[in-house]
Write an enzyme that holds these catalytic residues in place. Sequence first.
Site, short mmCIF file in Angstrom:
data_model
loop_
_atom_site.label_atom_id
_atom_site.label_comp_id
_atom_site.label_asym_id
_atom_site.label_seq_id
_atom_site.Cartn_x
_atom_site.Cartn_y
_atom_site.Cartn_z
N LYS A 107 0.82 -1.21 0.00
CA LYS A 107 0.00 0.00 0.00
C LYS A 107 0.86 1.27 0.00
CE LYS A 107 -4.29 -1.89 1.83
NZ LYS A 107 -3.96 -3.31 2.07
C1 LIG Z 1 -4.61 -4.40 1.46
C2 LIG Z 1 -3.89 -5.69 1.46
C3 LIG Z 1 -4.25 -6.75 0.59
C4 LIG Z 1 -5.42 -6.66 -0.34
O1 LIG Z 1 -5.19 -5.80 -1.42
P1 LIG Z 1 -6.42 -5.31 -2.31
O2 LIG Z 1 -5.83 -4.30 -3.24
O3 LIG Z 1 -7.41 -4.71 -1.35
O4 LIG Z 1 -6.97 -6.49 -3.02
C5 LIG Z 1 -3.49 -7.91 0.61
N1 LIG Z 1 -2.46 -8.05 1.45
C6 LIG Z 1 -2.09 -7.07 2.31
C7 LIG Z 1 -0.97 -7.32 3.24
C8 LIG Z 1 -2.78 -5.86 2.34
O5 LIG Z 1 -2.43 -4.90 3.20
#
Ligand SMILES: *Cc1c(COP(=O)(O)O)cnc(C)c1O
Length: 439
Positions: A107
């Site tokens: 993210k």
């Molecule tokens: C947010 C997140 C996901 C999911 O990603 P999306 O884009 O919402 O599908 C998977 N793994 C981790 C560690 C995350 O923080």
Amino acid sequence: MKLYSTNNKDLRVSFKDAVFNSMPQDKGLYMPVEIPKLDADFIANIENYSLPEIAFKVASTLLKDEIPAEDLKALIEDAINFDAPAVKLDDKTFVLELFHGPSLAFKDFGARFMSRVMAYFLKDGEQLLDVLVATSGDTGGAVALGFLGVPNTRVTILYPEGKVSPIQELQLTTNGQNIRAIEIKGTFDDCQALVKQAFADPELNRKFRLTSANSINISRLIPQTFYYFNTYAQLKRKGIQDVIFSVPSGNFGNIGAGLLAYKLGLPVKQFIAATNINDTVPRFLESGVYETKPSTQTYSNAMDVGAPSNWIRIMDLFNQDIDILKKVVTSYRFNDEETLAGIKDIYAKFNYVACPHTAIAYLAIEKYRQEKPADHSAAVFLSTAHACKFPDIFPADIASRIEIPEQVTALTGRPKQADQLSINFSDFKHYLLNGLIVD
Ligand SMILES: *Cc1c(COP(=O)(O)O)cnc(C)c1O
């Protein structure tokens, strides 16, 4: 770049408006009117380019002249200042480590790019931008660290007391500067309800320039395309051309970005959407019926999503045609028991510690290979977070192998700065208007 709403194809807004509004009034999602193909020459020579160079090429192809080239280059170099290595486990299997940014999760790509795009569009003298976020852990850390020190912005993060991991809490509460953390005596849903109410409150909207930083913002999606191209470049350097990606999915933003990269011309044989038992999408691809359900808690809690908010973007990319979509996207689900077995299996086979989300993406590759033995493509599974963020999941022998990265040691020992609030909106509103009043 102009954008429309998935609920109104005739709407046209600028990139700047889409970034600050996050979501159209009609509650659809913004999508680019035009998705140009990257020039074939660039793809043919992509192995000669670095991650920032690839990022610039992709972003400028999509954004056109929304941000002048020199500014965009500088913005990308500032935002994407960490690596995304595709680590080889065996000749055909690679783990794409997306956790080398400040919050140790993928993210960071979205949050850092978004914060800098917002700062770029905030002209001198414009009103301070107030970012409100509710988090169950990972999003808040990425947003806090993404906006830390970004001029003309202030971030207020609401998180549920006692429900985030110690490292996540460090990332949320030790920043100071333009970041405020509020510990809510309630659940994540309570946090989210407070933020939603604040966005709907006329008085708060008169006083403040409020914006959300959630995963549906188009400026979070775009930078996530960069690492798909960059992975392809890394594999090409090793003589590999046929690639499949397995993406651990919750809100389906990450795989949505992969599919956007595909539409921009990235040659990918197959995408695998890997989920935990919150399996709305795998059920849809099996039955053709899209039915959301309340989320269930699992070990891979960042993927505990029963109504994936980015799914409509993916359907939109494929013109709502499930048959064409199914040629490109396969989906599998795994429960907690399988997740734990996957963690142990990766450790035993490759001496590699994968977080629970990453393990699910790995399991999906194993399953795909069983079902499609004729497909000899190299497989890349995305590692979305560093294992140290989920310490309670691992058996002791594997846990002892987790190295704590310097991003965490740098925060350890810093004093926690968080204000405590109830779940009452009136308290939160009072806090935003007047600050915390200490009796
Ligand atoms: C947010 C997140 C996901 C999911 O990603 P999306 O884009 O919402 O599908 C998977 N793994 C981790 C560690 C995350 O923080």
